[in-house]
Each structure stands twice: as structure tokens, then as C-alpha cells.
Design a protein around this motif. Structure first.
Motif, PDB file in Angstrom:
ATOM      1  N   GLY A  38      51.351  41.712  43.189  1.00 40.74           N
ATOM      2  CA  GLY A  38      50.459  40.844  42.427  1.00 40.74           C
ATOM      3  C   GLY A  38      49.000  41.175  42.656  1.00 40.74           C
ATOM      4  O   GLY A  38      48.555  41.313  43.792  1.00 40.74           O
ATOM      5  N   GLN A  39      48.274  41.307  41.566  1.00 40.53           N
ATOM      6  CA  GLN A  39      46.838  41.562  41.605  1.00 40.53           C
ATOM      7  C   GLN A  39      46.137  40.276  41.193  1.00 40.53           C
ATOM      8  O   GLN A  39      46.451  39.691  40.158  1.00 40.53           O
ATOM      9  N   ILE A  40      45.216  39.826  42.027  1.00 40.05           N
ATOM     10  CA  ILE A  40      44.537  38.564  41.770  1.00 40.05           C
ATOM     11  C   ILE A  40      43.264  38.789  40.961  1.00 40.05           C
ATOM     12  O   ILE A  40      42.690  39.882  40.957  1.00 40.05           O
ATOM     13  N   SER A  41      42.847  37.740  40.265  1.00 41.33           N
ATOM     14  CA  SER A  41      41.678  37.854  39.392  1.00 41.33           C
ATOM     15  C   SER A  41      40.400  37.992  40.214  1.00 41.33           C
ATOM     16  O   SER A  41      40.059  37.134  41.010  1.00 41.33           O
ATOM     17  N   ALA A  42      39.741  39.138  39.989  1.00 39.97           N
ATOM     18  CA  ALA A  42      38.479  39.429  40.668  1.00 39.97           C
ATOM     19  C   ALA A  42      37.717  40.443  39.829  1.00 39.97           C
ATOM     20  O   ALA A  42      38.309  41.213  39.068  1.00 39.97           O
ATOM     21  N   ASP A  43      36.406  40.405  39.961  1.00 35.37           N
ATOM     22  CA  ASP A  43      35.563  41.397  39.304  1.00 35.37           C
ATOM     23  C   ASP A  43      34.527  41.889  40.305  1.00 35.37           C
ATOM     24  O   ASP A  43      34.646  41.608  41.508  1.00 35.37           O
ATOM     25  N   GLU A  44      33.508  42.588  39.814  1.00 37.00           N
ATOM     26  CA  GLU A  44      32.491  43.152  40.701  1.00 37.00           C
ATOM     27  C   GLU A  44      31.706  42.083  41.458  1.00 37.00           C
ATOM     28  O   GLU A  44      31.076  42.364  42.476  1.00 37.00           O
ATOM     29  N   ASN A  45      31.781  40.830  41.009  1.00 36.35           N
ATOM     30  CA  ASN A  45      31.081  39.732  41.680  1.00 36.35           C
ATOM     31  C   ASN A  45      31.960  38.976  42.672  1.00 36.35           C
ATOM     32  O   ASN A  45      31.488  38.051  43.319  1.00 36.35           O
ATOM     33  N   GLY A  46      33.232  39.329  42.748  1.00 35.07           N
ATOM     34  CA  GLY A  46      34.140  38.666  43.678  1.00 35.07           C
ATOM     35  C   GLY A  46      35.306  38.011  42.964  1.00 35.07           C
ATOM     36  O   GLY A  46      35.643  38.360  41.826  1.00 35.07           O
ATOM     37  N   LEU A  47      35.917  37.063  43.634  1.00 37.41           N
ATOM     38  CA  LEU A  47      37.096  36.385  43.102  1.00 37.41           C
ATOM     39  C   LEU A  47      36.742  35.543  41.879  1.00 37.41           C
ATOM     40  O   LEU A  47      35.670  34.939  41.819  1.00 37.41           O
ATOM     41  N   ILE A  48      37.669  35.510  40.919  1.00 38.46           N
ATOM     42  CA  ILE A  48      37.544  34.630  39.762  1.00 38.46           C
ATOM     43  C   ILE A  48      38.462  33.453  40.040  1.00 38.46           C
ATOM     44  O   ILE A  48      39.685  33.577  39.981  1.00 38.46           O
ATOM     45  N   THR A  49      37.868  32.329  40.394  1.00 38.23           N
ATOM     46  CA  THR A  49      38.630  31.158  40.805  1.00 38.23           C
ATOM     47  C   THR A  49      38.560  30.068  39.740  1.00 38.23           C
ATOM     48  O   THR A  49      37.663  30.058  38.898  1.00 38.23           O
ATOM     49  N   GLY A  50      39.499  29.160  39.802  1.00 33.85           N
ATOM     50  CA  GLY A  50      39.499  28.021  38.898  1.00 33.85           C
ATOM     51  C   GLY A  50      40.900  27.599  38.543  1.00 33.85           C
ATOM     52  O   GLY A  50      41.878  28.294  38.841  1.00 33.85           O
ATOM     53  N   THR A  51      40.990  26.451  37.899  1.00 34.19           N
ATOM     54  CA  THR A  51      42.261  25.885  37.487  1.00 34.19           C
ATOM     55  C   THR A  51      42.222  25.649  35.983  1.00 34.19           C
ATOM     56  O   THR A  51      41.374  24.889  35.494  1.00 34.19           O
ATOM     57  N   LEU A  52      43.136  26.297  35.271  1.00 33.36           N
ATOM     58  CA  LEU A  52      43.233  26.103  33.835  1.00 33.36           C
ATOM     59  C   LEU A  52      43.670  24.670  33.560  1.00 33.36           C
ATOM     60  O   LEU A  52      44.574  24.160  34.211  1.00 33.36           O
ATOM     61  N   GLY A  53      43.004  24.037  32.621  1.00 36.43           N
ATOM     62  CA  GLY A  53      43.283  22.651  32.305  1.00 36.43           C
ATOM     63  C   GLY A  53      42.413  21.684  33.090  1.00 36.43           C
ATOM     64  O   GLY A  53      42.419  20.489  32.824  1.00 36.43           O
ATOM     65  N   ALA A  54      41.639  22.211  34.038  1.00 32.01           N
ATOM     66  CA  ALA A  54      40.727  21.360  34.818  1.00 32.01           C
ATOM     67  C   ALA A  54      39.300  21.883  34.665  1.00 32.01           C
ATOM     68  O   ALA A  54      38.503  21.304  33.936  1.00 32.01           O
ATOM     69  N   ASP A  55      39.005  23.005  35.313  1.00 30.97           N
ATOM     70  CA  ASP A  55      37.636  23.511  35.301  1.00 30.97           C
ATOM     71  C   ASP A  55      37.505  24.905  34.682  1.00 30.97           C
ATOM     72  O   ASP A  55      36.489  25.568  34.842  1.00 30.97           O
ATOM     73  N   MET A  56      38.539  25.354  33.966  1.00 30.51           N
ATOM     74  CA  MET A  56      38.500  26.668  33.319  1.00 30.51           C
ATOM     75  C   MET A  56      39.194  26.580  31.972  1.00 30.51           C
ATOM     76  O   MET A  56      40.251  25.956  31.861  1.00 30.51           O
ATOM     77  N   ASP A  57      38.597  27.234  30.956  1.00 27.50           N
ATOM     78  CA  ASP A  57      39.206  27.230  29.626  1.00 27.50           C
ATOM     79  C   ASP A  57      40.058  28.480  29.419  1.00 27.50           C
ATOM     80  O   ASP A  57      40.039  29.412  30.232  1.00 27.50           O
ATOM     81  N   VAL A  58      40.817  28.490  28.336  1.00 30.44           N
ATOM     82  CA  VAL A  58      41.760  29.578  28.065  1.00 30.44           C
ATOM     83  C   VAL A  58      41.040  30.926  27.947  1.00 30.44           C
ATOM     84  O   VAL A  58      41.514  31.932  28.475  1.00 30.44           O
ATOM     85  N   GLN A  59      39.916  30.959  27.265  1.00 26.63           N
ATOM     86  CA  GLN A  59      39.184  32.225  27.081  1.00 26.63           C
ATOM     87  C   GLN A  59      38.744  32.812  28.424  1.00 26.63           C
ATOM     88  O   GLN A  59      38.884  34.010  28.663  1.00 26.63           O
ATOM     89  N   THR A  60      38.245  31.986  29.317  1.00 29.66           N
ATOM     90  CA  THR A  60      37.830  32.451  30.637  1.00 29.66           C
ATOM     91  C   THR A  60      39.045  32.884  31.451  1.00 29.66           C
ATOM     92  O   THR A  60      38.995  33.879  32.180  1.00 29.66           O
ATOM     93  N   GLY A  61      40.145  32.149  31.319  1.00 29.17           N
ATOM     94  CA  GLY A  61      41.386  32.529  32.000  1.00 29.17           C
ATOM     95  C   GLY A  61      41.915  33.860  31.494  1.00 29.17           C
ATOM     96  O   GLY A  61      42.379  34.699  32.272  1.00 29.17           O
TER      97      GLY A  61
END
Length: 152
Positions: A38-61
Motif C-alpha cells: 500500500g502506498q499512502i497519499s503524499a506529495d512533495e509537501n508531505g502527507l495528504i491527510t483528511g477524512t472524506l465526508g468530513a474535512d475533504m471533498d471528493v475532488q481533493t480525495g
């Protein structure tokens, strides 16, 4: 056109394959099959954290899922001694979405990875897939995706 050239055309540079975060290996090759952890969501700025349906929308997910797919390709490249053009086929993805109990759009989130792989790899990127909800993921990331790949 080779896969790396297509990625470059899309403006995507594969990072170095991420190191495992615990006691496992990032990939295992058996015959012509590579199983990528499993590869976790991260980019050049670090981890991409959040919970879909709470503090993250589908496009960002979906964007977070695309970053997982990029990391998956980096692992496949490492498994192929630095030659991504040895990739034959993306066989299957397993997508996990950090989401609330009432969030039901996990497939749309994992489409971020699926759409990217088809765009970058053409028919070789078409794959079987699962997209499931998880009440939490390691380090609070939004998405984790593992994969099975055929190589030559």
C-alpha cells in the motif's frame, strides 16, 4: 511512446520509490508479477491527510489517490531495475479511503488513481479494482492503494 515519455508529456516525474514505514518490503516480485504494498497519499509537501465526508471533498480525495498511483509506478520502476517500460499491465488495485460512516463515494475517490493510470499507460493501465471505506488509515492519510502488476 514509452511509459516514462508519456509521464513526462503529462508533466509527471516519478519520485524515488518511497521506503516502507514499518516491517515489510515495498514490493515482491514472483515470476512476471509484482505485488506492491500500500502506498499512502503524499506529495512533495508531505502527507495528504483528511477524512472524506468530513474535512475533504471528493475532488481533493481523487487528487490524493492519483499521488498513490504515482508512488505505485515508482515502486514498479524500482522492481524493474529502473525500467518502467518493462511494465506490461496494471492487473488490480486495492483502494482504501479514510471516510466517514455515511460517505459512499469511495469509487469516485479511487477513480483519481484509475483515471491517471489509464491516461498515462493506455490499455496497459486498465485494471480490476476495489474501493472501500476505512474509519482511519496510517498516519491519518486520506487514501492508501496497493497494486498487482504484470512485468516482463
Amino acid at each position: 511512446m514509452g511509459f516514462e515519455a508519456k509521464l513526462k508529456e503529462l508533466g509527471v516525474t516519478l519520485p524515488d520509490a518511497p521506503a516502507p514505514a514499518a516491517n515489510y518490503v515495498p514490493w515482491v516480485k514472483v515470476g512476471d508479477t509484482v505485488y506492491v504494498s500500500g502506498q499512502i497519499s503524499a506529495d512533495e509537501n508531505g502527507l495528504i491527510t483528511g477524512t472524506l465526508g468530513a474535512d475533504m471533498d471528493v475532488q481533493t480525495g481523487a487528487a490524493a489517490a492519483k499521488r498513490c498511483a504515482i508512488a505505485l509506478l515508482a515502486q514498479v520502476k524500482a522492481a524493474c531495475d529502473g525500467d518502467l517500460d518493462r511494465l506490461v499491465k496494471v492487473v488490480k488495485l486495492g483502494g482504501f479511503v479514510n471516510s466517514t460512516a455515511d460517505f459512499t463515494q469511495q469509487p469516485m475517490v479511487i477513480n483519481g488513481a484509475s483515471d491517471f493510470l489509464v491516461e498515462a499507460l493506455g490499455d496497459a493501465g486498465r485494471h480490476a479494482r476495489s474501493a472501500v471505506s476505512s474509519p482511519s488509515l496510517p498516519l491519518g492519510v486520506a487514501v492508501e492503494i496497493d497494486g498487482v502488476f504484470q512485468v516482463k
